[in-house]
Design an enzyme around this catalytic site. Structure first.
Site, mmCIF file in Angstrom:
data_model
loop_
_atom_site.group_PDB
_atom_site.id
_atom_site.type_symbol
_atom_site.label_atom_id
_atom_site.label_comp_id
_atom_site.label_asym_id
_atom_site.label_seq_id
_atom_site.Cartn_x
_atom_site.Cartn_y
_atom_site.Cartn_z
ATOM 1 N N ASN A 91 1.143 -1.635 -0.113
ATOM 2 C CA ASN A 91 0.607 0.123 0.189
ATOM 3 C C ASN A 91 0.965 1.387 0.264
ATOM 4 O OD1 ASN A 91 0.424 -1.164 2.490
ATOM 5 N ND2 ASN A 91 -0.885 -0.678 3.628
ATOM 6 N N THR A 92 0.442 2.776 -0.573
ATOM 7 C CA THR A 92 1.211 3.695 -0.935
ATOM 8 C C THR A 92 0.436 4.684 -0.492
ATOM 9 O OG1 THR A 92 0.415 3.479 -3.349
ATOM 10 C CG2 THR A 92 2.386 2.715 -2.384
ATOM 11 N N THR A 94 -2.277 8.530 1.290
ATOM 12 C CA THR A 94 -1.617 9.375 1.236
ATOM 13 C C THR A 94 -0.728 9.400 3.102
ATOM 14 O OG1 THR A 94 -3.694 9.996 0.407
ATOM 15 C CG2 THR A 94 -3.094 11.670 1.979
ATOM 16 N N SER A 131 2.902 -1.328 -7.151
ATOM 17 C CA SER A 131 2.170 -0.122 -6.611
ATOM 18 C C SER A 131 2.188 1.280 -7.073
ATOM 19 C CB SER A 131 2.966 0.033 -4.952
ATOM 20 O OG SER A 131 3.124 -1.197 -3.848
ATOM 21 N N PHE A 162 -3.248 -1.292 -13.705
ATOM 22 C CA PHE A 162 -5.063 -0.562 -14.151
ATOM 23 C C PHE A 162 -6.441 -1.698 -13.966
ATOM 24 C CE2 PHE A 162 -1.136 0.657 -16.681
ATOM 25 C CZ PHE A 162 -2.164 2.048 -16.406
ATOM 26 N N CYS A 276 -8.046 4.518 -4.538
ATOM 27 C CA CYS A 276 -6.872 5.125 -5.197
ATOM 28 C C CYS A 276 -7.366 6.248 -5.890
ATOM 29 C CB CYS A 276 -6.883 4.088 -6.221
ATOM 30 S SG CYS A 276 -6.189 3.152 -5.932
ATOM 31 N N LYS A 279 -6.475 9.177 -3.205
ATOM 32 C CA LYS A 279 -4.979 9.393 -3.145
ATOM 33 C C LYS A 279 -4.447 9.696 -4.068
ATOM 34 C CE LYS A 279 -3.522 4.746 -3.518
ATOM 35 N NZ LYS A 279 -2.692 4.755 -4.329
ATOM 36 N N PHE A 338 -17.524 1.195 -1.904
ATOM 37 C CA PHE A 338 -17.680 2.370 -3.514
ATOM 38 C C PHE A 338 -18.197 1.931 -4.664
ATOM 39 C CE2 PHE A 338 -14.055 1.493 -6.049
ATOM 40 C CZ PHE A 338 -13.429 0.526 -5.261
ATOM 41 N N ARG A 451 -27.224 5.735 -7.059
ATOM 42 C CA ARG A 451 -26.351 5.789 -7.882
ATOM 43 C C ARG A 451 -27.663 5.385 -9.129
ATOM 44 N NH1 ARG A 451 -21.178 4.819 -7.227
ATOM 45 N NH2 ARG A 451 -20.537 5.235 -5.229
HETATM 46 P P1 NAD Z 1 -3.737 -3.090 0.105
HETATM 47 O O1 NAD Z 1 -3.889 -2.614 1.222
HETATM 48 O O2 NAD Z 1 -5.080 -4.335 0.089
HETATM 49 O O3 NAD Z 1 -2.473 -4.765 -0.156
HETATM 50 C C1 NAD Z 1 -0.875 -4.180 0.395
HETATM 51 C C2 NAD Z 1 -0.739 -5.247 1.256
HETATM 52 O O4 NAD Z 1 0.743 -5.409 1.589
HETATM 53 C C3 NAD Z 1 -1.490 -5.507 2.890
HETATM 54 O O5 NAD Z 1 -1.583 -6.567 2.593
HETATM 55 C C4 NAD Z 1 -0.297 -5.185 3.490
HETATM 56 O O6 NAD Z 1 -0.008 -6.042 4.647
HETATM 57 C C5 NAD Z 1 1.566 -5.071 3.207
HETATM 58 N N1 NAD Z 1 2.408 -4.725 3.161
HETATM 59 C C6 NAD Z 1 2.669 -3.595 3.658
HETATM 60 N N2 NAD Z 1 4.003 -3.466 3.626
HETATM 61 C C7 NAD Z 1 4.830 -4.713 3.038
HETATM 62 C C8 NAD Z 1 5.928 -5.747 3.814
HETATM 63 N N3 NAD Z 1 6.656 -4.505 3.819
HETATM 64 N N4 NAD Z 1 6.261 -6.639 3.742
HETATM 65 C C9 NAD Z 1 5.695 -7.731 2.817
HETATM 66 N N5 NAD Z 1 3.994 -7.424 3.170
HETATM 67 C C10 NAD Z 1 3.727 -5.730 3.172
HETATM 68 O O7 NAD Z 1 -3.067 -2.289 -1.405
HETATM 69 P P2 NAD Z 1 -3.899 -2.554 -2.778
HETATM 70 O O8 NAD Z 1 -5.418 -2.202 -3.016
HETATM 71 O O9 NAD Z 1 -3.574 -3.899 -3.007
HETATM 72 O O10 NAD Z 1 -3.173 -2.150 -3.496
HETATM 73 C C11 NAD Z 1 -1.313 -2.079 -3.684
HETATM 74 C C12 NAD Z 1 -1.061 -1.040 -4.054
HETATM 75 O O11 NAD Z 1 -1.728 -1.319 -5.474
HETATM 76 C C13 NAD Z 1 -1.334 0.614 -4.123
HETATM 77 O O12 NAD Z 1 -0.252 1.262 -4.596
HETATM 78 C C14 NAD Z 1 -2.535 1.374 -5.095
HETATM 79 O O13 NAD Z 1 -1.939 2.279 -4.940
HETATM 80 C C15 NAD Z 1 -2.510 0.386 -6.336
HETATM 81 N N6 NAD Z 1 -3.348 -0.217 -6.746
HETATM 82 C C16 NAD Z 1 -5.025 -0.841 -6.258
HETATM 83 C C17 NAD Z 1 -5.819 -0.671 -6.801
HETATM 84 C C18 NAD Z 1 -6.769 -1.480 -6.475
HETATM 85 O O14 NAD Z 1 -7.454 -1.464 -7.226
HETATM 86 N N7 NAD Z 1 -7.207 -1.664 -5.413
HETATM 87 C C19 NAD Z 1 -5.789 -1.006 -8.197
HETATM 88 C C20 NAD Z 1 -4.306 -0.191 -9.308
HETATM 89 C C21 NAD Z 1 -2.796 0.351 -8.061
HETATM 90 C C1 UGA Z 2 -10.257 2.642 -10.749
HETATM 91 C C2 UGA Z 2 -9.722 2.868 -12.191
HETATM 92 O O1 UGA Z 2 -10.818 2.460 -12.914
HETATM 93 C C3 UGA Z 2 -8.962 1.589 -12.272
HETATM 94 O O2 UGA Z 2 -8.392 1.241 -13.609
HETATM 95 C C4 UGA Z 2 -7.451 2.065 -11.619
HETATM 96 O O3 UGA Z 2 -6.514 0.563 -11.843
HETATM 97 C C5 UGA Z 2 -7.982 1.398 -9.814
HETATM 98 O O4 UGA Z 2 -9.192 2.979 -9.611
HETATM 99 C C6 UGA Z 2 -6.833 2.573 -8.673
HETATM 100 O O5 UGA Z 2 -6.173 2.341 -9.297
HETATM 101 O O6 UGA Z 2 -7.066 1.715 -8.077
HETATM 102 P P1 UGA Z 2 -11.531 1.179 -8.623
HETATM 103 O O7 UGA Z 2 -11.823 1.857 -7.828
HETATM 104 O O8 UGA Z 2 -11.892 -0.330 -8.018
HETATM 105 O O9 UGA Z 2 -10.773 1.185 -10.253
HETATM 106 O O10 UGA Z 2 -12.983 1.111 -9.666
HETATM 107 P P2 UGA Z 2 -14.445 2.008 -10.347
HETATM 108 O O11 UGA Z 2 -14.929 1.454 -11.211
HETATM 109 O O12 UGA Z 2 -12.913 3.232 -11.385
HETATM 110 O O13 UGA Z 2 -14.866 3.213 -9.258
HETATM 111 C C7 UGA Z 2 -14.392 4.583 -9.038
HETATM 112 C C8 UGA Z 2 -15.648 4.925 -8.023
HETATM 113 O O14 UGA Z 2 -16.454 6.265 -9.345
HETATM 114 C C9 UGA Z 2 -16.266 4.075 -7.622
HETATM 115 O O15 UGA Z 2 -17.070 5.364 -6.381
HETATM 116 C C10 UGA Z 2 -17.790 4.141 -8.051
HETATM 117 O O16 UGA Z 2 -19.377 3.911 -8.113
HETATM 118 C C11 UGA Z 2 -17.388 5.650 -9.175
HETATM 119 N N1 UGA Z 2 -17.695 5.943 -10.607
HETATM 120 C C12 UGA Z 2 -17.112 5.335 -11.767
HETATM 121 C C13 UGA Z 2 -19.180 6.234 -10.852
HETATM 122 O O17 UGA Z 2 -19.424 7.708 -9.927
HETATM 123 N N2 UGA Z 2 -19.299 6.867 -12.081
HETATM 124 C C14 UGA Z 2 -18.604 6.494 -13.270
HETATM 125 O O18 UGA Z 2 -19.560 6.356 -14.357
HETATM 126 C C15 UGA Z 2 -17.593 5.335 -12.971
#
Ligand code: NAD
Ligand code: UGA
Length: 473
Positions: A91-92, A94, A131, A162, A276, A279, A338, A451
């Protein structure tokens, strides 16, 4: 194991690390993939029948490869030591304090992962930024990895993810693109090719795009900023629709027909949420400020301001027609995640809306098909930005909000309520027996659709007073 086989280790078994690695394992049977995490509870859950995250299709993928070429382990150092390619998907969040608090990305978790890699590695490694990180993070990571140079060569790649939650498996099976950024040196390009060879096992070659490291890092922040900007744009228009009698769904349809604009991602809503968008935009804003670009920073900041405005506007929309008071009134909240098809509540607009209603002394009854009562209580008692800092995560919520109850279905939530607020677009909310719900509510019965999922005409026929985002009253 076959000695020529590439071994992958992913640090971070979260929403990204888990599904991404499961799909790589499924599509590349010859590659051994180990996902490691410092959270033992999370690893145990990945090894159980109850996976730590709800994501359609994920169970199936995990079941097919777990124990064959997909493993989940808390022996972080052992697997990092053995791997050829190390994805870092921690995780990264804020930052909550110090320089850049409330804006800058907190790279504590990333830095500690990088220091650990630097300490345990004895063979050459490709380290992949999965990340989402500030642009030029690879440079900092490189310094950390090589600080106690032991003759190990590191190649750092940027390979941002993505996928969207709720459709993660589909997105990973069939991505619009896979982006790989690397150094332009021969060693850098060789590393890019190694990672490309993994993805092209199932992704058509023309969808795997390469770029320089900084472009790849920045493209991820820019993509999320553009996506969020579309939602804030359509939400801004929704306010004007309500004031003028235009219908935002019609407007979105009309503008989306222009192929330069396109029809997707134009649904007006109570506001965007998720871990995301906010953040990453704050992160982008901070980087712009640090680079002396206040105009650019302010431009993107506005996307978040409109999102906050939309959430508070929704709360006002609820309170105003209910004779300007919801004090002591029961309000049913349908949906807390969400978005649909996830149990994730990180930065869900439901938190701000519920807090707004609680601030007006309402008593709220919440139903969400995938979110637990403890999670809801935790979300409603936590400070902004604390959710993504594991240090703050206690197993149970320390306090509870008394005016909040959690119901086991929509009918129970709405029983005796003055109003219903729909905050997540779960499919099941479309097919509810609204006649039955109406019968058990206080009159006049209000429904606020955050919604735009319900059939407004039908509900008005039943007797509901209906408010939808951006639609004529
Ligand atoms: P998350 O919090 O679900 O997972 C992160 C995991 O990393 C946690 O389980 C934590 O315990 C572990 N961790 C932290 N520090 C560690 C360490 N030093 N060694 C081992 N494990 C460690 O987060 P996420 O939603 O999977 O997001 C991860 C990254 O991907 C973020 O930078 C986020 O911005 C990016 N991202 C997320 C999404 C999404 O849809 N959630 C999509 C695209 C990109
Ligand atoms: C979003 C991006 O779509 C991904 O491409 C990206 O990888 C990810 O963030 C990330 O970096 O974490 P996510 O947040 O999982 O994905 O879901 P989205 O479908 O993008 O929805 C985000 C929020 O926008 C939700 O609350 C959704 O309800 C809202 N939303 C989406 C709207 O209000 N209107 C829309 O038309 C679309």
């Amino acid at each position: 194991r076959n000695n020529n086989m590439v071994k992958i280790c992913c640090i971070g078994a979260g929403y990204v690390g888990g599904p991404t690695m499961a799909v790589i394992a499924l599509k590349c049977p010859a590659i051994e993939v180990v996902v490691v995490d410092i959270s033992i509870a999370r690893i145990n859950a990945w090894n159980s029948d109850q996976l730590p995250i709800y994501e359609p299709g994920l169970d199936d993928v995990v079941k097919q490869c777990r124990g064959k070429n997909l493993f989940f382990s808390h022996e972080v150092e052992k697997h990092v030591f053995e791997a050829d390619i190390i994805f870092v998907s921690v995780n990264t969040p804020t930052k909550t304090c110090g320089l850049g608090a409330g804006k800058a990305a907190d790279l504590t978790y990333w830095e500690s992962a990088a220091r650990m890699i630097g300490n345990v590695s004895k063979s050459d490694k490709i380290v992949v930024e999965k990340s989402t990180v500030p642009v030029r993070t690879a440079e900092a990571i490189e310094k950390i990895l090589t600080h106690n140079n032991k003759g190990v060569n590191y190649q750092i790649l940027s390979n941002p993810e993505f996928l969207a939650e709720g459709t993660a498996i589909q997105d990973l099976f069939n991505p619009d693109r896979v982006l790989i950024g690397g150094r332009k040196t021969p060693e850098g390009q060789k590393a890019v090719q190694t990672l490309k060879d993994v993805y092209t096992q199932w992704v058509p070659e023309d969808r795997v795009i390469t770029a320089n490291l900084w472009s790849a890092e920045l493209s991820k922040l820019a993509a999320n900023a553009f996506l969020a900007q579309r939602i804030s744009s359509v939400n801004a228009i929704s306010a004007l629709c309500e004031a003028t009698g235009a219908d935002v769904a019609e407007v979105a349809y009309c503008i989306g027909k222009d192929s330069r604009i396109g029809p997707k991602f134009l649904n007006a809503s109570v506001g965007f949420g998720g871990s995301c968008f906010q953040k990453d935009i704050l992160n982008l804003v901070y980087i712009c400020e640090c680079n002396g670009l206040p105009e650019v920073a302010n431009y993107w900041k506005q996307v978040i301001k409109i999102n906050d405005y939309q959430k508070s506007r929704f709360v006002s929309r609820v309170v105003a027609p209910m004779f300007n008071t919801v004090s002591g009134k029961k309000i049913a909240v349908l949906g807390f995640a969400f978005k649909k098809d996830t149990g994730d509540t990180r930065e869900t607009p439901a938190i701000d809306v519920c807090k707004g209603l609680l601030g007006n002394n309402a008593s709220i009854s919440i139903y969400d098909p995938q979110v637990t009562e403890d999670q809801i209580q935790r979300d409603l008692t936590m400070n902004k930005f604390d959710w993504d800092h594991p240090i703050h995560l206690q197993p149970m919520s320390p306090t509870t909000v008394k005016q909040v109850s959690v119901a086991s279905d929509a009918y129970e939530a709405a029983k005796g309520a003055h109003a219903i607020c729909i905050l997540t677009e779960w499919d099941e909310f479309k097919g509810l027996d609204y006649q039955k719900i109406y019968g058990n509510m206080k009159k006049p019965a209000f429904l606020f659709d955050g919604r735009n999922v319900v059939d407004v005409e039908k509900l008005r026929e039943i007797g509901f007073i209906v408010y939808s985002i951006g639609k004529p009253l």
